[in-house]
Design a protein around this motif. Structure first.
Motif, PDB file in Angstrom:
ATOM      1  N   VAL A 374       0.685  -1.353  -0.007  1.00 59.33           N
ATOM      2  CA  VAL A 374      -0.162  -0.112   0.050  1.00 59.33           C
ATOM      3  C   VAL A 374       0.904   1.157  -0.013  1.00 59.33           C
ATOM      4  N   PRO A 375       1.287   1.602  -1.165  1.00 57.34           N
ATOM      5  CA  PRO A 375       2.260   2.967  -1.274  1.00 57.34           C
ATOM      6  C   PRO A 375       1.425   4.127  -0.965  1.00 57.34           C
ATOM      7  N   ILE A 376       2.072   5.058  -0.328  1.00 55.32           N
ATOM      8  CA  ILE A 376       1.179   6.202  -0.018  1.00 55.32           C
ATOM      9  C   ILE A 376       1.726   7.251  -0.876  1.00 55.32           C
ATOM     10  N   PRO A 377       0.999   7.848  -1.739  1.00 55.26           N
ATOM     11  CA  PRO A 377       1.457   9.089  -2.688  1.00 55.26           C
ATOM     12  C   PRO A 377       1.772  10.436  -1.643  1.00 55.26           C
ATOM     13  N   THR A 378       2.767  11.072  -2.055  1.00 54.31           N
ATOM     14  CA  THR A 378       3.185  12.316  -1.727  1.00 54.31           C
ATOM     15  C   THR A 378       2.591  13.280  -2.609  1.00 54.31           C
ATOM     16  N   LEU A 379       2.443  14.512  -1.929  1.00 53.65           N
ATOM     17  CA  LEU A 379       1.921  15.785  -2.937  1.00 53.65           C
ATOM     18  C   LEU A 379       2.640  16.877  -2.802  1.00 53.65           C
ATOM     19  N   LYS A 380       3.064  17.573  -3.720  1.00 56.53           N
ATOM     20  CA  LYS A 380       3.918  18.605  -3.633  1.00 56.53           C
ATOM     21  C   LYS A 380       3.431  19.877  -4.718  1.00 56.53           C
ATOM     22  N   THR A 381       3.199  21.105  -4.391  1.00 56.04           N
ATOM     23  CA  THR A 381       2.518  22.163  -4.942  1.00 56.04           C
ATOM     24  C   THR A 381       3.702  22.818  -5.552  1.00 56.04           C
ATOM     25  N   VAL A 382       3.872  23.090  -6.815  1.00 52.09           N
ATOM     26  CA  VAL A 382       4.767  24.031  -7.544  1.00 52.09           C
ATOM     27  C   VAL A 382       4.082  24.896  -8.573  1.00 52.09           C
ATOM     28  N   SER A 383       4.830  25.916  -8.879  1.00 48.51           N
ATOM     29  CA  SER A 383       4.318  26.697  -9.990  1.00 48.51           C
ATOM     30  C   SER A 383       4.383  26.161 -11.457  1.00 48.51           C
ATOM     31  N   LEU A 384       3.175  26.503 -12.127  1.00 46.63           N
ATOM     32  CA  LEU A 384       3.001  25.525 -13.185  1.00 46.63           C
ATOM     33  C   LEU A 384       4.056  25.823 -14.353  1.00 46.63           C
ATOM     34  N   ILE A 385       4.577  27.127 -14.282  1.00 45.37           N
ATOM     35  CA  ILE A 385       5.470  27.506 -15.194  1.00 45.37           C
ATOM     36  C   ILE A 385       6.993  26.985 -14.919  1.00 45.37           C
ATOM     37  N   GLU A 386       7.135  26.515 -13.430  1.00 44.14           N
ATOM     38  CA  GLU A 386       8.377  25.899 -13.184  1.00 44.14           C
ATOM     39  C   GLU A 386       8.332  24.341 -12.966  1.00 44.14           C
ATOM     40  N   LEU A 387       7.321  23.751 -13.528  1.00 43.12           N
ATOM     41  CA  LEU A 387       6.870  22.287 -13.357  1.00 43.12           C
ATOM     42  C   LEU A 387       8.258  21.426 -13.851  1.00 43.12           C
ATOM     43  N   ASP A 388       8.658  21.860 -15.107  1.00 37.11           N
ATOM     44  CA  ASP A 388       9.686  20.929 -15.598  1.00 37.11           C
ATOM     45  C   ASP A 388      10.837  20.839 -14.821  1.00 37.11           C
ATOM     46  N   GLN A 389      10.957  21.725 -13.830  1.00 41.62           N
ATOM     47  CA  GLN A 389      12.227  21.767 -12.891  1.00 41.62           C
ATOM     48  C   GLN A 389      12.187  20.526 -11.834  1.00 41.62           C
ATOM     49  N   TYR A 390      10.766  19.991 -11.784  1.00 43.24           N
ATOM     50  CA  TYR A 390      10.516  18.911 -10.765  1.00 43.24           C
ATOM     51  C   TYR A 390      10.188  17.701 -11.243  1.00 43.24           C
ATOM     52  N   LEU A 391      10.384  17.411 -12.652  1.00 43.60           N
ATOM     53  CA  LEU A 391      10.057  16.399 -13.183  1.00 43.60           C
ATOM     54  C   LEU A 391      11.325  15.755 -13.975  1.00 43.60           C
ATOM     55  N   PRO A 392      11.526  14.520 -14.235  1.00 51.02           N
ATOM     56  CA  PRO A 392      12.767  13.962 -14.847  1.00 51.02           C
ATOM     57  C   PRO A 392      12.571  14.143 -16.166  1.00 51.02           C
TER      58      PRO A 392
END
Length: 421
Positions: A374-392
């Protein structure tokens, strides 16, 4: 807008009173009609105007729609199809009867039963990912006191509790005594049953074909009596008056945990009301325009899993026209083995998008079925224009044209399973 809605509710009893005079209803039906209207007005007032979560007109409109959807589910299950001696499956949950933690991947067929009779369900399996027949003891008119007492489930290509013939045909018996290869034992008194089909690969999986009959049923069916109508409307009144409590209990669980995780608590609705071997997510989100939420987790080792966005009233958002859910077949896993889903109001151009559709507050649904973990997801709120910085860099991207084509194919594939009726 609020004043107009309240005026409509207040005027409703006066309209019914005028109908009494025209039709000269008998005393028992006069009492029933008045009680029905009183119950509708009372519960409608509570849900549409006294819920502190309703902070704008969009939510108020959705609250009114939610109320009428549950009312419609009560009407079809208590008045139109309450014949345990002459059973037939009905759609109690659909895109139009969207209530009670709906799964956008599935169809829900429902039937009222009684322990005084025996039944047979028969047909051909099809190849939906999950095929499940679940029996409940008690009357759905009093949902808080009903409980699941047994089910038979089959995962296409996975675990199974159902015996099928070589051509996919099957029969399931419902009886007080065990009979046949597939059997669920009926309780005394009222019971009801759901037949669920959940789909993974929308474009290839085909729906089952199935029917129910009472063993020994004869024809023509008996005509309804005046007392039958009295009984059915009394059940409808009970349903309208009581169904909100177990639903509200489940909804409230979304608000008790930390806002940066999506928990899967073990306690569901009320004890005994859980879908066996399934864990349900109880998450929520707050999302302004120009923001995105990244939901991250290790994919569960489950026979079936999904995530989706819901209203504060446990309705999955528009799953016929927007990408509001992702399941284990549809999801794209990043090269590091993690699943990342982006929740945003506008298309961020990533495959794993959940469309908030201008709903700044909502609930996060999820299901792990027959899961080893039962993996528990985490949530992180970011700016949409900076989204790519947080994705592989390996995150799969798609264009607006590709998204439109995916959604068009989803709609056509869902129509094959009868979502238009």
């Amino acid at each position: 807008m609020n004043r107009r809605l309240q005026t409509t509710l207040i005027a409703f009893p006066d309209l019914i009173n005028r109908i009494y005079v025209v039709n000269e209803l008998s005393e028992s039906f006069d009492r029933l009609a008045k009680k029905l209207v009183e119950t509708i007005v009372k519960r409608g007032q509570e849900i549409v105007f006294e819920d502190e979560r309703i902070t704008d007109d969009l939510l108020r409109g959705e609250a009114l729609r939610y109320f009428t959807r549950v009312l419609a589910a009560g009407l079809v299950s208590q008045v139109e199809a309450n014949e345990p001696a002459c059973p037939r499956f009905i759609k109690i949950i659909s895109p139009w009867l969207n209530w009670g933690y709906t799964n956008s991947d599935g169809t829900y067929d429902f039937v009222n039963l009684h322990g005084d009779y025996e039944y047979r369900i028969y047909g051909k399996r099809g190849d939906a990912r999950l095929f499940d027949v679940e029996l409940w003891e008690g009357d759905i008119a009093d949902l808080a006191k009903a409980s699941a007492i047994g089910n038979l489930r089959d995962i296409n290509g996975g675990k199974s509790e159902v015996t099928f013939e070589a051509d996919g045909s099957f029969e399931i018996f419902l009886s007080r005594e065990r009979r046949g290869k597939n059997c669920l034992l009926l309780p005394e008194g009222h019971a009801h049953l759901y037949l669920r089909q959940w789909y993974y690969d929308y474009e290839t999986e085909q729906a089952s074909e199935f029917y129910i009959e009472r063993i020994g049923e004869t024809f023509p069916r008996p005509s309804l009596t005046a007392q039958d109508h009295v009984n059915n409307f009394e059940r409808l009144i009970k349903f309208i008056d009581s169904v909100w409590r177990p639903l509200d209990h489940g909804i409230a669980q979304h608000y008790v945990s930390a806002p940066d995780i999506v928990p899967f608590p073990s306690g569901l609705i009320t004890e005994g009301n859980a879908f066996r071997n399934q864990r349900y997510a109880r998450g929520r989100y707050n999302l302004e325009q120009g923001q995105a939420i990244i939901m991250e987790l290790t994919p569960p080792k489950a026979e079936y899993w999904m995530f989706g966005l819901m209203s504060p009233f446990w309705e999955i958002y528009d799953y016929l026209g927007r990408q509001v859910s992702i399941n284990g077949h549809q999801a794209e896993i990043d090269d590091d083995g993690l699943l990342r889903i982006v929740i945003a109001h506008e298309d961020p151009g990533v495959a794993n998008w959940l469309d908030a559709g201008n709903h700044s507050k909502g609930l996060i649904a999820g299901r792990y079925n027959w899961s080893e973990d039962v993996p528990i997801p985490t949530l992180k709120t970011v700016s949409l224009i900076e989204l790519d910085q947080y994705l592989p860099a390996s995150t799969k991207r798609i264009s607006c044209v590709e998204r439109s084509e995916i959604l068009a194919r989803r709609l056509q594939s869902q129509r094959k399973r009868g979502v238009d009726w």
